[in-house]
Design an enzyme around this catalytic site. Structure first.
Site, PDB file in Angstrom:
ATOM      1  N   TYR A   1       0.835  -1.234   0.031  1.00  0.00           N
ATOM      2  CA  TYR A   1      -0.111  -0.077  -0.067  1.00  0.00           C
ATOM      3  C   TYR A   1       0.947   1.146  -0.031  1.00  0.00           C
ATOM      4  CZ  TYR A   1       1.023   0.872   5.116  1.00  0.00           C
ATOM      5  OH  TYR A   1       1.377   1.168   6.140  1.00  0.00           O
ATOM      6  N   CYS A   2       0.194   2.531  -0.343  1.00  0.00           N
ATOM      7  CA  CYS A   2       1.057   3.561  -0.357  1.00  0.00           C
ATOM      8  C   CYS A   2       0.085   4.917   0.223  1.00  0.00           C
ATOM      9  CB  CYS A   2       1.754   4.224  -1.572  1.00  0.00           C
ATOM     10  SG  CYS A   2       0.773   4.034  -3.189  1.00  0.00           S
ATOM     11  N   ARG A   3      -0.032   5.776  -0.396  1.00  0.00           N
ATOM     12  CA  ARG A   3      -0.587   7.171  -0.005  1.00  0.00           C
ATOM     13  C   ARG A   3      -2.161   6.838   0.004  1.00  0.00           C
ATOM     14  NH1 ARG A   3       3.857  10.704  -3.045  1.00  0.00           N
ATOM     15  NH2 ARG A   3       5.266  10.901  -1.128  1.00  0.00           N
TER      16      ARG A   3
END
Length: 229
Positions: free
Chosen positions: A183-185
């Site tokens: 996952y990221c932002r």
């Protein structure tokens, strides 16, 4: 009483009210200012850090941030000579997330721009609830590929920190034999897509969370803030 209502409810007062709403809308009428809000949704940042992350010079970044501050979207604190910016409240993050979704739902150009930006990674996705169940079952490695300072500001409990620009050189640090959920932002962040492409090319089983840290926070799910694992 009727005279007071009539006097106060004039076209002029109504125009002032809507102009006050419009001033907030004008502050959002810049792609770079929206990008700065996106970055600040991950945590507090200095002007220097925001300028670097958004690809702006300091003067331009400061001007955009002052516009957002005048609109009430960001707040500041001083630490010595440094000014730190943060979102003024969770409602600002909610507004930003809603704006993106409304634009995607009603402007075909947004879908094309999104697909061009994110690209294909061929990976499956999991929802937040599915990921929480898999974390509880202990059958998944959760990988946060945002910059370390964003991880430190808040991350999914149990997630490992490995920024995407370091992933190629440090991939062997990841446990083998277990599926990796990246996952990221947020939903429109390309970092997780890039990471899944790289991991898959290196023979690892990797999928993505279908959104990211912004949506996780807005859902009021547990967040840790600690040193990287």
């Amino acid at each position: 009483m009727e005279e007071a209502v009539a006097e106060n409810g004039t076209p002029h007062s109504r125009a002032r009210l809507y102009d006050a709403f419009a001033a907030s809308g004008k502050a959002l009428a810049s792609g770079k200012r929206l990008e700065l809000l996106d970055l600040l949704a991950q945590g507090e940042r200095t002007v220097d850090a925001l300028a670097k992350a958004a690809g702006l010079n300091l003067t331009t970044a400061s001007a955009h941030l002052q516009t957002l501050k005048r609109a009430g979207f960001v707040a500041t604190r001083r630490e010595g000579v440094r000014i730190h910016y943060r979102l003024a409240g969770d409602d600002v993050a909610e507004l930003f997330a809603l704006l993106r979704k409304v634009a995607e739902n009603h402007r075909p150009a947004v879908l094309a721009a999104r697909d061009a930006h994110l690209g294909e990674d061929g990976g499956a996705e999991v929802t937040r609830e599915e990921l929480r169940a898999r974390i509880a079952a202990g059958d998944v490695v959760v990988l946060d590929v945002r910059p370390v300072e964003e991880y430190l500001a808040g991350h999914i409990p149990g997630a490992l920190s490995l920024p995407v620009d370091e992933l190629a050189d440090r991939i062997d640090e990841l446990p083998g034999g277990t599926e990796i959920v990246v996952y990221c932002r947020g939903e429109y962040c390309v970092l997780a897509h890039d990471a899944v492409r790289l991991l898959t090319a290196r023979g690892r089983r990797a999928i993505r969370l279908n959104d990211g840290m912004l949506e996780w926070r807005l859902s009021r799910l547990p967040v840790d803030a600690a040193e990287p694992a």
